[in-house]
Design a protein around this motif. Structure first.
Motif, PDB file in Angstrom:
ATOM      1  N   THR A  33      41.889  41.396  37.943  1.00 34.00           N
ATOM      2  CA  THR A  33      41.995  40.510  39.118  1.00 34.00           C
ATOM      3  C   THR A  33      43.224  39.614  38.972  1.00 34.00           C
ATOM      4  OG1 THR A  33      39.586  40.438  39.225  1.00 34.00           O
ATOM      5  CG2 THR A  33      40.760  38.777  40.500  1.00 34.00           C
ATOM      6  N   TYR A  34      43.396  39.066  37.773  1.00 34.23           N
ATOM      7  CA  TYR A  34      44.512  38.161  37.494  1.00 34.23           C
ATOM      8  C   TYR A  34      45.848  38.885  37.689  1.00 34.23           C
ATOM      9  CZ  TYR A  34      46.991  34.413  34.922  1.00 34.23           C
ATOM     10  OH  TYR A  34      47.815  33.381  34.543  1.00 34.23           O
ATOM     11  N   HIS A  35      45.930  40.115  37.193  1.00 36.96           N
ATOM     12  CA  HIS A  35      47.169  40.887  37.327  1.00 36.96           C
ATOM     13  C   HIS A  35      47.519  41.121  38.787  1.00 36.96           C
ATOM     14  CE1 HIS A  35      46.904  42.666  32.976  1.00 36.96           C
ATOM     15  NE2 HIS A  35      47.155  41.369  33.017  1.00 36.96           N
ATOM     16  N   GLN A  36      46.509  41.328  39.617  1.00 34.82           N
ATOM     17  CA  GLN A  36      46.764  41.538  41.048  1.00 34.82           C
ATOM     18  C   GLN A  36      47.305  40.263  41.692  1.00 34.82           C
ATOM     19  OE1 GLN A  36      46.720  44.601  42.521  1.00 34.82           O
ATOM     20  NE2 GLN A  36      47.814  43.397  44.075  1.00 34.82           N
ATOM     21  N   VAL A  37      46.752  39.115  41.272  1.00 32.15           N
ATOM     22  CA  VAL A  37      47.242  37.821  41.777  1.00 32.15           C
ATOM     23  C   VAL A  37      48.712  37.632  41.386  1.00 32.15           C
ATOM     24  CG1 VAL A  37      47.024  35.305  41.476  1.00 32.15           C
ATOM     25  CG2 VAL A  37      44.984  36.701  41.842  1.00 32.15           C
ATOM     26  N   ILE A  38      49.040  37.987  40.140  1.00 29.91           N
ATOM     27  CA  ILE A  38      50.425  37.876  39.656  1.00 29.91           C
ATOM     28  C   ILE A  38      51.338  38.762  40.503  1.00 29.91           C
ATOM     29  CG2 ILE A  38      51.978  38.198  37.687  1.00 29.91           C
ATOM     30  CD1 ILE A  38      49.878  36.043  37.156  1.00 29.91           C
ATOM     31  N   LYS A  39      50.918  40.013  40.710  1.00 32.68           N
ATOM     32  CA  LYS A  39      51.740  40.963  41.489  1.00 32.68           C
ATOM     33  C   LYS A  39      51.936  40.470  42.922  1.00 32.68           C
ATOM     34  CE  LYS A  39      50.299  44.999  38.793  1.00 32.68           C
ATOM     35  NZ  LYS A  39      49.443  46.188  38.795  1.00 32.68           N
ATOM     36  N   ASP A  40      50.865  39.923  43.504  1.00 29.86           N
ATOM     37  CA  ASP A  40      50.982  39.399  44.876  1.00 29.86           C
ATOM     38  C   ASP A  40      51.968  38.232  44.935  1.00 29.86           C
ATOM     39  OD1 ASP A  40      49.121  41.244  45.683  1.00 29.86           O
ATOM     40  OD2 ASP A  40      47.434  39.828  45.764  1.00 29.86           O
TER      41      ASP A  40
END
Length: 506
Positions: free
Chosen positions: A53-60
């Motif tokens: 989930t955190y990685h997706q937030v970073i990518k966004d």
């Protein structure tokens, strides 16, 4: 240059600041090679997120840079999420375990940065646990980055500083004021100290007054809950404006170094006159925006905003006059103003020079154009949204006789340059990685800024008066104009006049 092997732990890793500023800035440093493969970031907050989930937030958060899938994935792989309650001691033990594992995995050599992107109420709790639970028992450096507000008056700031000093030395504390990362704020020193034309006349013999305007076009928006307890004085004057003033007023440092600049900024702040209650009333005005309309846009008044007390006495505008009691600046007023829902967004500094002693042209002109007064020379430093500077000089009008007219010499950075300029947070994070505290606020600066602001705040709190109103879209209440008029001066920047001339503002 220090090694960039580092573990950064961000307390408040799910917050707005982290998403909008920190992750994009870290990505820019990664793209440029300032951060290589030997770094890791732990994001902590109460939310029960997974690393995915955190990685997706970073990518966004970095999507606007249009990285390739591989680049985004490689960058995000350096980020780890740990659900964390800052008051729970056992959570720091888990955090230490993860930190030690990452230290080994990424060859970090014990270098640790802690970013406190949370409410200051938790700072003391966090830093004491970092020490008690052994998170600083490593061989490398340990640094802590702190966001504003640093306290809400001198007493609370002093208490907060004492708590942090129990764990971190002053040279390990980086108090962020993002204005100090802005390109044109850093340019103030270049304009002053790299140009004899200005440094030789940067004093009360030649300068009549200095004006600092920090205008916001927006209202309080979603910050109303915080803002109604703070107000424009604490939100803008105590930090951004007094920092700008200290850079404009300071003596030339012996060397352009962290230590040299800091010493002179502190001396400048210490020289600002501490006002009595009557002097505060004479030299400072406040305002609160009321319903207004500009360019067919309608805005509601401050007291009608969501989460604002309907009888609120909080100021959304401040204008004032600071005096500096030293040889260089004696008698030169520093006028400041800042506010919400003003005519347009803009931060600029106007240095207004004195008139020539004798206007030799005044007797050479006859008829309706007879002129007794020359325009003032004005050096303007544009900080945002445009960046650059201009100088207004007097030249001769084309045609018969010697009628003079103001001529503007101007340089503005192009949109392309501004677009590719490192964002303030990117610059400041790199400074922390390099151990350079030049563009951060020292405790002595914070302390003196609060002492100055507390005098004003205490007078206003004692008076308990409703701030004068100003319609949203204008440049503040009439009292802000009268402040300069009674000194025989006027505000140089008047964007509201442009709108009025075109019938867009009443």
């Amino acid at each position: 240059m220090e090694t960039k092997n580092v573990l950064m732990t961000i307390f408040g890793g799910t917050g707005d600041l982290a998403r909008r500023k920190l992750y994009p800035s870290l990505f820019r440093l990664y793209q440029k090679g300032d951060l290589n493969d030997d770094f890791a970031v732990i994001g902590t907050a109460r939310r029960p997120w997974s690393d995915e989930t955190y990685h997706q937030v970073i990518k966004d958060s970095i999507a606007s840079f249009e990285p390739s899938d591989k680049e985004a994935q490689d960058f995000a792989s350096h980020f780890y999420y740990q659900s964390h309650n800052v008051k729970d001691t056992s959570h720091y033990d888990v955090l230490k375990e993860l930190s030690d594992q990452l230290d080994e995995k990424y060859h970090i050599q014990g270098n640790r940065i802690f970013y406190l992107a949370m409410s200051p109420n938790f700072f003391g709790t966090i830093v004491s646990h970092l020490k008690s639970q052994g998170m600083m028992n490593t061989k490398g450096y340990h640094r802590v980055i702190i966001e504003k507000p640093f306290g809400n008056d001198y007493q609370s700031a002093f208490k907060l500083n004492e708590e942090i000093n129990q764990v971190f030395a002053e040279d390990e504390i980086y108090r962020i004021d993002h204005y100090l990362g802005k390109e044109m704020i850093q340019n103030i020193s270049a304009i002053r100290f790299a140009n004899l034309i200005f440094e030789s006349i940067w004093n009360n013999r030649y300068i009549d007054n200095i004006q600092i305007s920090l205008a916001e076009e927006v209202g309080v928006e979603e910050r109303a809950g915080y803002y109604d307890k703070s107000g424009a004085l604490k939100d803008m004057v105590q930090n951004h404006i007094l920092q700008m003033l200290s850079l404009l007023a300071m003596e030339p440092p012996v060397a352009f170094s962290e230590k040299g600049i800091r010493a002179e900024k502190i001396k400048a702040l210490d020289s600002i006159r501490m006002y009595s209650e009557d002097e505060v009333r004479n030299n400072f005005v406040r305002g609160q925006y009321t319903e207004g309309e500009i360019d067919d846009q309608h805005f509601k008044g401050y007291r009608d905003e969501e989460n604002v007390d309907e009888n609120s006495l909080t100021e959304t505008f401040v204008a004032g006059k600071f005096l500096i009691d030293n040889f260089r600046w004696s008698g030169v007023p520093f006028y400041i103003r800042t506010g919400k829902h003003l005519t347009e967004k803009g931060t600029r500094i106007n240095i207004v020079f004195k008139q020539v002693p004798v206007n030799v042209f005044k007797n050479s002109i006859t008829g309706p154009h007879k002129q007794n007064q020359l325009d003032s020379n004005v050096l303007t430093i544009y900080i945002q949204p445009t960046e650059g500077f201009s100088l207004i000089m007097n030249g001769k009008e084309i045609g018969q006789g010697f009628q003079t007219e103001p001529v503007k010499l101007e340089h503005r950075n192009s949109a392309d340059i501004i677009e590719n300029t490192p964002e303030a947070y990117e610059k400041l994070l790199l400074d922390v990685l390099n151990g350079d505290g030049t563009n951060f606020t020292h405790w002595d600066e914070v302390a003196q800024s609060w002492r100055i602001v507390d005098r004003i705040r205490q007078t206003w709190d004692k008076d308990q008066q409703t701030p004068p109103g100003y319609p949203a879209g204008t440049m503040g209440p009439k009292e802000a104009y009268q402040l300069l008029e009674k000194d025989g001066r006027h505000w140089i920047w008047e964007p509201d006049e442009w709108y009025r001339q075109r019938g867009l503002l009443k």
